[in-house]
Design a protein around this motif. Structure first.
Motif, PDB file in Angstrom:
ATOM      1  N   THR A  41       0.842  -1.192   0.000  1.00 61.18           N
ATOM      2  CA  THR A  41       0.000   0.000   0.000  1.00 61.18           C
ATOM      3  C   THR A  41       0.874   1.237   0.000  1.00 61.18           C
ATOM      4  O   THR A  41       2.075   1.176   0.270  1.00 61.18           O
ATOM      5  CB  THR A  41      -0.907   0.040   1.253  1.00 61.18           C
ATOM      6  OG1 THR A  41      -0.090   0.034   2.417  1.00 61.18           O
ATOM      7  CG2 THR A  41      -1.884  -1.126   1.280  1.00 61.18           C
ATOM      8  N   TRP A  53      -1.845  -2.351  -4.243  1.00 64.58           N
ATOM      9  CA  TRP A  53      -1.580  -2.060  -5.644  1.00 64.58           C
ATOM     10  C   TRP A  53      -1.755  -3.299  -6.502  1.00 64.58           C
ATOM     11  O   TRP A  53      -1.839  -4.416  -6.005  1.00 64.58           O
ATOM     12  CB  TRP A  53      -0.209  -1.447  -5.843  1.00 64.58           C
ATOM     13  CG  TRP A  53       0.945  -2.274  -5.332  1.00 64.58           C
ATOM     14  CD1 TRP A  53       1.314  -3.519  -5.705  1.00 64.58           C
ATOM     15  CD2 TRP A  53       1.904  -1.854  -4.370  1.00 64.58           C
ATOM     16  NE1 TRP A  53       2.426  -3.915  -5.035  1.00 64.58           N
ATOM     17  CE2 TRP A  53       2.827  -2.913  -4.202  1.00 64.58           C
ATOM     18  CE3 TRP A  53       2.104  -0.689  -3.639  1.00 64.58           C
ATOM     19  CZ2 TRP A  53       3.908  -2.844  -3.340  1.00 64.58           C
ATOM     20  CZ3 TRP A  53       3.170  -0.631  -2.786  1.00 64.58           C
ATOM     21  CH2 TRP A  53       4.068  -1.693  -2.639  1.00 64.58           C
ATOM     22  N   VAL A  66      -0.879   1.985  -8.444  1.00 63.93           N
ATOM     23  CA  VAL A  66      -1.504   2.361  -7.172  1.00 63.93           C
ATOM     24  C   VAL A  66      -2.593   3.377  -7.487  1.00 63.93           C
ATOM     25  O   VAL A  66      -2.312   4.438  -8.045  1.00 63.93           O
ATOM     26  CB  VAL A  66      -0.473   2.989  -6.202  1.00 63.93           C
ATOM     27  CG1 VAL A  66      -1.140   3.348  -4.881  1.00 63.93           C
ATOM     28  CG2 VAL A  66       0.704   2.075  -6.008  1.00 63.93           C
TER      29      VAL A  66
END
Length: 191
Positions: A41, A53, A66
């Motif tokens: 993350t 992601w 992301v």
């Protein structure tokens, strides 16, 4: 860079281009976000955490995509500074795989320091020589086939480049030449 460092212990000194989308988003750069490689993350400068992601491919190379939640970005007070968009989309980042992203972040930070600029200045002469031989003398285009003929062309191109540079070196006529080599150059240019 990563492969050269890991396999051969070589550190390559060269500039890393700044984020090409920085003009679109003048506020926060990729480096302003905290990446948690274990949880996959990213945390934004305002403390919002992205969903995990997803692997992606960009320019034929693996990347990590992301995408922050729209609701989180819409509610953010500095959304314009971060995303640069007015339609309420969430911020999107493309990251490199972990070792490459860390190298890129470190190099971007280092290339702003005077020490890095001093080290990189050592390459200026080499870069100028390569640029001159490529642009002025067509070094990337071989006129011949075969390794031996190509080698001869490259040697002659390098020699020609050196001769041109030597011919451009003209000592000050008011000063006495310091060496026999300078005297030879002066004699060649006087003819």
């Amino acid at each position: 860079m990563h492969r050269a460092s890991m396999a051969h212990g070589i550190t390559i000194v060269g500039p890393v281009r700044q984020d090409p989308r920085a003009v679109e988003r003048p506020g926060f750069a990729k480096e302003d976000f905290h990446v948690d490689w274990q949880t996959e993350t990213v945390t934004c400068p305002q403390g919002m955490v992205s969903p995990p992601w997803k692997p992606a491919v960009a320019d034929g190379k693996p990347r990590l995509s992301v995408l922050f939640r729209r609701a989180d970005c819409r509610a953010c007070t500095v959304r314009q500074q971060c995303t640069g968009n007015v339609d309420g989309k969430g911020r999107h980042l493309l990251l490199l795989p972990e070792p490459l992203q860390e190298i890129q972040n470190r190099n971007r930070a280092q290339q702003l320091t005077p020490e890095w600029k001093r080290r990189y200045a050592l390459r200026a002469g080499c870069e100028a020589t390569v640029s001159e031989t490529v642009h002025a003398h067509g070094l990337r285009h071989c006129r011949y086939r075969g390794l031996a003929k190509t080698h001869v062309q490259h040697v002659l191109t390098a020699a020609g480049t050196s001769i041109i540079r030597l011919a451009q070196h003209r000592p000050d006529p008011r000063r006495r030449p310091r060496s026999r080599l300078q005297q030879l150059f002066r004699a060649m240019t006087d003819d």
